[in-house]
Every structure is written in structure tokens, then in C-alpha cells.
Design a protein around this motif. Structure first.
Motif, PDB file in Angstrom:
ATOM      1  N   GLY A 211       0.839  -1.056  -0.079  1.00  0.00           N
ATOM      2  CA  GLY A 211       0.131  -0.040  -0.020  1.00  0.00           C
ATOM      3  C   GLY A 211       0.901   1.076   0.056  1.00  0.00           C
ATOM      4  N   PRO A 212       0.244   2.400   0.155  1.00  0.00           N
ATOM      5  CA  PRO A 212       0.997   3.773   0.200  1.00  0.00           C
ATOM      6  C   PRO A 212       2.038   3.829   1.285  1.00  0.00           C
ATOM      7  CG  PRO A 212      -1.306   4.004  -0.667  1.00  0.00           C
ATOM      8  CD  PRO A 212      -1.276   2.726   0.041  1.00  0.00           C
ATOM      9  N   GLY A 213       3.146   3.987   0.787  1.00  0.00           N
ATOM     10  CA  GLY A 213       4.146   4.282   2.041  1.00  0.00           C
ATOM     11  C   GLY A 213       4.656   2.992   2.481  1.00  0.00           C
ATOM     12  N   GLN A 214       4.437   1.725   2.008  1.00  0.00           N
ATOM     13  CA  GLN A 214       4.645   0.362   2.619  1.00  0.00           C
ATOM     14  C   GLN A 214       5.766   0.154   1.884  1.00  0.00           C
ATOM     15  OE1 GLN A 214       1.384  -2.359   2.776  1.00  0.00           O
ATOM     16  NE2 GLN A 214       2.990  -4.041   2.866  1.00  0.00           N
ATOM     17  N   SER A 219       4.060  -6.179   6.357  1.00  0.00           N
ATOM     18  CA  SER A 219       4.348  -5.228   7.559  1.00  0.00           C
ATOM     19  C   SER A 219       4.376  -6.352   8.971  1.00  0.00           C
ATOM     20  CB  SER A 219       3.152  -4.409   7.901  1.00  0.00           C
ATOM     21  OG  SER A 219       2.008  -4.960   8.216  1.00  0.00           O
ATOM     22  N   LYS A 220       5.130  -5.873   9.838  1.00  0.00           N
ATOM     23  CA  LYS A 220       5.467  -6.690  11.074  1.00  0.00           C
ATOM     24  C   LYS A 220       4.001  -7.236  11.724  1.00  0.00           C
ATOM     25  CE  LYS A 220       7.652  -7.025  15.536  1.00  0.00           C
ATOM     26  NZ  LYS A 220       8.477  -6.090  16.485  1.00  0.00           N
ATOM     27  N   THR A 221       2.912  -6.204  11.426  1.00  0.00           N
ATOM     28  CA  THR A 221       1.636  -6.469  12.128  1.00  0.00           C
ATOM     29  C   THR A 221       0.848  -7.560  11.242  1.00  0.00           C
ATOM     30  OG1 THR A 221       1.452  -4.191  12.520  1.00  0.00           O
ATOM     31  CG2 THR A 221      -0.721  -5.263  12.325  1.00  0.00           C
ATOM     32  N   LEU A 222       0.978  -7.650   9.897  1.00  0.00           N
ATOM     33  CA  LEU A 222       0.377  -8.589   9.164  1.00  0.00           C
ATOM     34  C   LEU A 222       0.992  -9.923   9.607  1.00  0.00           C
ATOM     35  CD1 LEU A 222      -0.219  -6.900   5.777  1.00  0.00           C
ATOM     36  CD2 LEU A 222      -1.998  -7.487   7.557  1.00  0.00           C
ATOM     37  N   LEU A 223       2.418 -10.032   9.517  1.00  0.00           N
ATOM     38  CA  LEU A 223       2.941 -11.275   9.802  1.00  0.00           C
ATOM     39  C   LEU A 223       2.635 -11.939  11.342  1.00  0.00           C
ATOM     40  CD1 LEU A 223       6.462 -10.331   8.205  1.00  0.00           C
ATOM     41  CD2 LEU A 223       4.802 -11.620   7.262  1.00  0.00           C
TER      42      LEU A 223
END
Length: 325
Positions: A211-214, A219-223
């Protein structure tokens, strides 16, 4: 519905009670059908529920034994029972009832029967005792306390000889197994469904464009979500072993009791038909704290518009939610 013979205000005066407020009178005198009452602390919810029962009985809309009241704790059930009994006893001895029922038939029925008031779990237990063989569950299954359930789960974990990729100690694993088992029961999810639940999420996490800025990597959250799901999958065999052990030993825990009652009500319509024939007024106290399995149970038995003449009153306050389902 025929016009009521006596108002909530007149009934309160005849029984020596304080007159209801306009809002309370609207609840007490509501016609049969589904009704949700949202009221905060100190609003007189228990008094109003008791007054509604007496009003329904005084007006010949239900018989005392056709009233079902459900709440969360035994103390609350005892308090509601005591208030209903006291008011019905006053009604039976009142001059008002003699005017309404000169034959004395209603007075005899009031004195000879009473509503059923219990906790949600006790009610679920009664349904399993009467209809558990439809699943099949033995009606004589023993309900375990939290301590007894923990002991059985710890025995299962300690004797586990399969693979388990974790460095947690048996006590920690036991707590995790019980938590997962309870979550599955609460949401009426079979273990097999959980095995594949993460596959679509995992594919999306690793294949969708950033996503924008990713940055390019997830991300660590998704993992972390995926890691949590994988940890649950590790525990599934232990959850299944626990379930098998309880079944073999003829035992149930509170979560299983409610989920099994919900399944028998959802999957066997004749159970709901019988309960609706038995009860014509249903009071659901502290409804804001009911969980998914409880709502499935109640909807299967008393919802869905199957019986428009059924007086179902759910009382609660979202601001007082204890469990936050």
C-alpha cells in the motif's frame, strides 16, 4: 390481541407498588412480540421485568408457568424469581384480581404454578438433558468446574506424545489449549474449519502489492497475524484430544454446554417449536453480555419471526458490557 383489562399504573396501585414511569409503563404494557429495552444502571430493569410478568398474567395473556426468565448469575436469577413470586402472590390476594376474575380460576393457577427463571447456562443444560441425544450427547454428561476442566486439559497436554513445536511449559500450553477450545465453542467453529482458515489470508499477505508508504515486504503486524494463526494450528491436535477425552469420560465444560445447546436448537427445529409452545413470554436479562453461541441458541428457539405472538423482551445496556463480545 384483545384490549388489556388493567393498566400497569392501576396494577401497581393495587399491589402497593410505586407507579411506573412513562418509559417503564411502555415496557410493561408492550404487546406480545420482540422488544429490546436499553436501560442504564439504576433504571429499575429488574422491577420492570417483574412488573411485566405480572401485567401479562393479570391480563390473561400468559399463564405463570408460560414465563421464562434468563440471566447470567444465580444471584440475579434468585432476585428476579423472588420479585416475580412476591408480586404474583400479592396479585393473587388482591381485590383487583377478584374483580378481574370472580371465578377464582386465575388465582388458583397463580398459586399453583410459577415461572421458570434460571441462568443462561442452566437453561442450556436443561435443553441438553432433554434433547442431547439428537446430537448425540448423553443426558447424564457431567458438567465440569473450571478447576476440573483445567486438570483434564493439563493431563492431556502432559501425556501428549505427538509433535508440538513450542518451547512453552505444560502449564502455559494448557492455558492456550483451553483458550482456543473455548473460542471455537463460543463461535460454533469446528477444528477442521480452522485448519484452512488462514490460507486465503496468507496468500493475500504475500501476494498483494504494498500500500501507499509501505515497503515491499509485508508489515510486522500482518506477519504477526499469520504467526498467531500458525500457533493455533499447532494446538489444534491437543484441542481435539481434549474434546475426545471429555466425550469419552462423559464430561462437558461450560463452553461446550452452550455451543451444543445452540447446535441442537439450530439444527432441530422441533426443539424450538416445543419451547415456544411451553413458554409464551421470554425475558432475557443483561442481553448485552450474550455471546455468539447464546445468540444462536436464543434466535433458533425464540427468534426469526416464527411466532409473532411470542412476547420476547431483551433487556440490557451496552455501556455495562462486562465481556465485550
Amino acid at each position: 390481541m384483545s384490549a388489556p383489562r388493567v393498566s400497569a399504573k392501576r396494577l401497581a396501585e393495587a399491589l402497593g407498588q410505586l407507579p411506573p414511569t412513562a418509559e417503564q409503563a411502555a415496557v410493561i404494557e408492550a404487546p406480545p412480540g420482540p422488544m429490546l429495552v436499553v436501560a442504564g444502571a439504576g433504571a429499575g430493569k429488574t422491577e420492570t421485568m417483574a412488573a411485566r410478568v405480572v401485567w401479562l398474567v393479570a391480563n390473561g395473556l400468559v399463564e405463570p408457568e408460560q414465563v421464562l426468565g434468563l440471566t447470567f448469575t444465580r444471584k440475579a436469577a434468585q432476585q428476579l424469581t423472588a420479585r416475580i413470586r412476591a408480586r404474583l402472590a400479592k396479585l393473587a390476594g388482591s381485590a383487583l384480581l377478584r374483580d378481574l376474575d370472580p371465578s377464582g380460576g386465575l388465582r388458583a393457577r397463580i398459586l399453583g404454578s410459577e415461572p421458570e427463571v434460571s441462568t443462561y447456562h442452566a437453561y442450556a443444560g436443561r435443553l441438553l438433558t432433554e434433547h442431547g441425544l439428537l446430537l448425540p450427547i448423553e443426558p447424564s454428561a457431567t458438567l465440569l468446574s473450571e478447576t476440573e476442566l483445567w486438570q483434564v486439559a493439563h493431563r492431556v497436554v502432559s501425556s501428549w506424545d505427538g509433535e508440538l513445536d513450542t518451547d512453552r511449559n505444560p502449564t502455559s500450553v494448557t492455558e492456550a489449549v483451553l483458550a482456543l477450545s473455548g473460542q471455537l465453542a463460543e463461535h460454533l467453529v469446528e477444528p477442521d474449519l480452522l485448519r484452512d482458515a488462514h490460507l486465503e489470508l496468507e496468500q493475500l499477505v504475500h501476494t498483494l502489492p504494498p500500500g501507499p508508504g509501505q515497503r515491499g515486504a509485508p508489515s510486522k503486524t500482518l506477519l504477526g497475524y499469520l504467526e498467531t494463526q500458525h500457533a493455533r494450528l499447532q494446538l489444534l491436535p491437543l484441542v481435539e484430544r481434549l474434546s475426545e477425552t471429555l466425550r469419552r469420560e462423559g464430561a462437558l465444560d461450560f463452553g461446550s454446554q452452550m455451543s451444543l445447546a445452540a447446535r441442537v436448537a439450530r439444527d432441530h427445529r422441533e426443539v424450538g417449536a416445543g419451547e415456544r409452545e411451553r413458554f409464551r413470554a421470554v425475558l432475557l436479562d443483561e442481553y448485552q453480555d450474550t455471546g455468539h453461541a447464546q445468540r444462536v441458541l436464543l434466535a433458533a428457539l425464540f427468534g426469526g419471526g416464527a411466532d409473532p405472538g411470542l412476547a420476547v423482551t431483551a433487556v440490557g445496556d451496552p455501556m455495562q458490557s462486562i465481556y465485550g463480545w
